[in-house]
Design an enzyme around this catalytic site. Structure first.
Site, PDB file in Angstrom:
ATOM      1  N   GLY A 101     -14.875   8.488 -16.064  1.00 45.39           N
ATOM      2  CA  GLY A 101     -14.998   9.924 -15.801  1.00 45.39           C
ATOM      3  C   GLY A 101     -16.166  10.180 -14.871  1.00 45.39           C
ATOM      4  N   GLU A 481       8.151  10.937   0.899  1.00 44.74           N
ATOM      5  CA  GLU A 481       7.899   9.875  -0.081  1.00 44.74           C
ATOM      6  C   GLU A 481       7.996   8.491   0.582  1.00 44.74           C
ATOM      7  OE1 GLU A 481       6.625   9.474  -2.819  1.00 44.74           O
ATOM      8  OE2 GLU A 481       7.494   7.738  -3.796  1.00 44.74           O
ATOM      9  N   LYS A 485       4.936   5.836   0.582  1.00 43.18           N
ATOM     10  CA  LYS A 485       5.042   4.481   0.020  1.00 43.18           C
ATOM     11  C   LYS A 485       4.583   3.461   1.054  1.00 43.18           C
ATOM     12  CE  LYS A 485       5.281   4.991  -3.444  1.00 43.18           C
ATOM     13  NZ  LYS A 485       5.458   6.139  -4.217  1.00 43.18           N
ATOM     14  N   GLU A 488       0.701   3.639   1.626  1.00 42.71           N
ATOM     15  CA  GLU A 488      -0.198   3.258   0.531  1.00 42.71           C
ATOM     16  C   GLU A 488      -0.160   1.771   0.203  1.00 42.71           C
ATOM     17  OE1 GLU A 488       0.389   5.186  -3.251  1.00 42.71           O
ATOM     18  OE2 GLU A 488       2.543   5.144  -3.035  1.00 42.71           O
TER      19      GLU A 488
END
Ligand code: F6R
Length: 608
Positions: A101, A481, A485, A488
């Site tokens: 966190g 998309e 893909k 990345e």
């Protein structure tokens, strides 16, 4: 983001922690560390790099024991160095902790502590937390953690070892996930369920502000006021084989191959031949459903693209005013959200910080909030009014594939269900669409079986530096998309565009080195998209077309054609996304990229 694992029991703690850390590397992996009790001493080890580096170092040092905590880091505060890797300790080494966190007010706290004479060796917020804890501790960890929570702003899951207590570890969480795993004479904690699966399926999802003390004998949990809680134990229905590669070279390929099964299990008992029925899961009254005027869908990344696809189906099958937003935008601008809004939050992990914040905002404004997630017990699942789960099993590859498929499935179920409840869809049409929905698992599997053709496509174009992905209507989000893909996992530049927008700018990029991948099913916009292909071809771009079986025309325009089975126009995204997933996979493989753990990315983005 970072991954945490803790263990106490009979087993060799080093093995349990490394196993868990490897199963969680998808959360973050620029450095790793662990702390454990060895004989009567707390030992700490940290290394930059993958878990394997740490494992080597731990074996060289001969570390062994039965109680310990481990951490994989994805750097936020401070660079990737040994000093910044977790665990962190106070100056005396009495308190050792790992953290997932971001503590937002750590600079103020650090200044306060520096005035008191504390010296820090790292740049992290976490080191500040452990120093603060050391000052608050007066012999009772529960009391100290209650006090600590009053001081910290931001998100944290903390797991703590105390030098005076060789019996177990302590946990506290707010804003970051933490799950306890309960065994027989042994107990665990982890940021996520997969590390627990080899040992237990009995889990306790800690709530916001919960504090836990975990020993071999069991776990005690207190809420944020310090009152004891009865353990709410869930049995997870995932098994350990689901979190293994199962003979595939990469999780991503395994997960692409599981997509037929994901659609099948997500549809199961929700769709019959007569239509869709979600009334067992969504206890909505007719009056409530009729009161909604608008439907907001909010998500990030791939989940956002699944939502964009669904926007088209929802607008067609319901009379609701549908809008889709990126969570990080939705939360910071004026949105007309009120009691007449159904707000849907799509997140495979259920832990994406922006999506959670957007949900809190919409809920505060009176919207009815529904989560679509793969993670039962996640923060999103626990905070919304209703949840619809995808039945995808754990997704380990960082690039989302099967959860995208699961999200599409659930979103379509919702669209058809709302269409039925609000009368936007005729009974005959519903039966026809339900039949097609039931056919989808087979068609998905038939599409995946064409992998070889996509592999050849990848071999032809893997050397290119730029790609343009185009599509219209239902295929536009699939173009987005496909581009996501590719970038990345293979680090190749790719732009996704609405085919009709190409002329408004990106056409300037085109030449014979920029392939244009066009998603062009035989749908109502087919001819329009075909014109866009011709425009790109006139600029000498190599053309790749993702079309429909039997479309002979495409090969006269395109340099490479991959086809998928026919389905109703609304369902084409379920199939056309698959060649694009496989294309990204094979390009990344040919370019020797780390497919399951692409650089700089983490599976769940638990910070803003
Ligand atoms: C891309 C990818 C990300 C996620 C995004 C949202 O392959 O995985 O773009 O889709 O970070 O994550 P969730 O769905 O967990 O909210």
């Amino acid at each position: 983001m970072c991954g945490i694992v803790g263990y106490v029991g009979e087993r060799e703690v080093v093995d349990v922690l490394f196993d868990g850390m490897r199963r969680m590397e998808y959360r973050g992996y620029d450095s790793a560390g662990m702390a454990l009790w060895m004989e009567d001493k707390l030992e700490v080890i940290r290394e930059v790099g993958r878990v394997a580096e740490l494992e080597k170092a731990a074996h060289e040092r001969g570390l062994t024991g039965h109680l310990g905590i481990g951490h994989t880091r994805w750097a936020t505060h401070g660079g990737v160095t040994v000093e910044n890797a977790h665990p962190h300790s106070d100056e005396t080494g009495r308190f050792v902790l790992v953290h997932n966190g971001i503590v937002e007010n750590y600079l103020d706290l650090r200044e306060e502590l520096e005035h008191l004479g504390d010296r820090f060796v790292s740049e992290t917020d976490t080191e500040v937390v452990v120093h603060y804890l050391a000052r608050l501790y007066k012999g009772d960890m529960r009391e100290a953690l209650l006090e600590l929570q009053k001081k910290l702003r931001g998100s944290y899951a903390l797991v703590i070892l105390l030098r005076d207590d060789p019996n177990g570890f302590f946990c506290v969480r707010r804003g970051s996930p933490l799950v306890l795993g309960l065994g027989d004479g042994e107990n665990f904690c982890a940021s996520d369920v997969p590390p627990l699966l080899p040992y237990t399926r009995s889990v306790v999802y800690l709530d916001e502000g919960d504090i836990a003390s975990v020993t071999r004998q069991g776990a005690s949990v207190w809420d944020e006021t310090g009152s004891p809680k009865i353990l709410d134990v869930h049995q997870v229905d995932w098994d350990v084989s689901m979190a293994d590669k199962g003979g595939y070279p990469h999780f991503m390929l395994k997960e692409i191959n599981e997509q037929g099964a994901v659609v099948r299990s997500t549809l199961k008992s929700r769709v019959t031949e007569g239509g869709v029925d979600l009334s067992d899961e969504l206890l909505w009254t007719e009056e409530q459903v009729r009161s909604w005027r608008s439907l907001h869908i909010v998500a990030c990344g791939t989940s956002y693209y699944a939502s964009l696809v669904a926007e088209r189906a929802l607008s067609k099958w319901t009379d609701l005013d549908v809008r889709v937003d990126i969570a990080s935008e939705y939360r910071y601008r004026t949105v007309r959200t009120d009691e007449k809004t159904l707000a849907v939050f799509v997140s495979q992990s259920g832990e994406t910080a922006d999506t959670i914040a957007a949900q809190r905002l919409a809920r505060g404004l009176g919207a009815h909030c529904l989560a679509i997630t793969n993670a039962r017990g996640s923060t999103l699942d626990r905070e919304v009014h209703d949840t619809l789960l995808l039945k995808a099993g754990p997704e380990i590859g960082v690039a989302a594939t099967k959860t995208f498929m699961g999200q599409l499935t659930v979103l379509y179920l919702l669209a058809l269900y709302l269409g039925r409840l609000r009368g936007g869809i005729s009974a005959v049409e519903e039966v026809r669409l339900a039949e097609e929905l039931n056919q989808l698992p087979y068609k998905v599997e038939a599409t995946i079986a064409r992998e070889e053709s996509v592999q050849h496509l990848a071999e032809r174009y893997a050397g290119c530096r730029d790609f343009l992905f185009l599509g219209r209507g239902y295929s536009f989000p699939i173009a987005l998309e496909g581009a996501l893909k590719l970038k990345e996992i293979s680090y190749v530049h790719a732009e996704g565009y609405a085919a009709g927008e190409m002329k408004h700018g990106p056409i300037a990029l085109l030449d014979d080195k920029v392939p244009v991948v066009t998603v062009i099913p035989r749908d109502s916009l087919y001819e329009k998209t075909l014109s866009n292909i011709q425009e790109a071809k006139a600029r000498r771009s190599p053309i790749v077309a993702i079309g429909t079986d039997g479309d002979e025309l495409l090969s006269t325009y395109a340099d490479y054609v991959v086809t998928v089975p026919w389905t109703d126009e609304a369902f084409t995204p379920f199939l056309s996304v698959i060649p694009l997933q496989l294309f990204a996979y094979h390009v990344a493989k040919l370019r020797n990229c780390d497919i399951d753990k692409p650089r700089n990315l983490a599976k769940s983005v638990t910070v803003e």
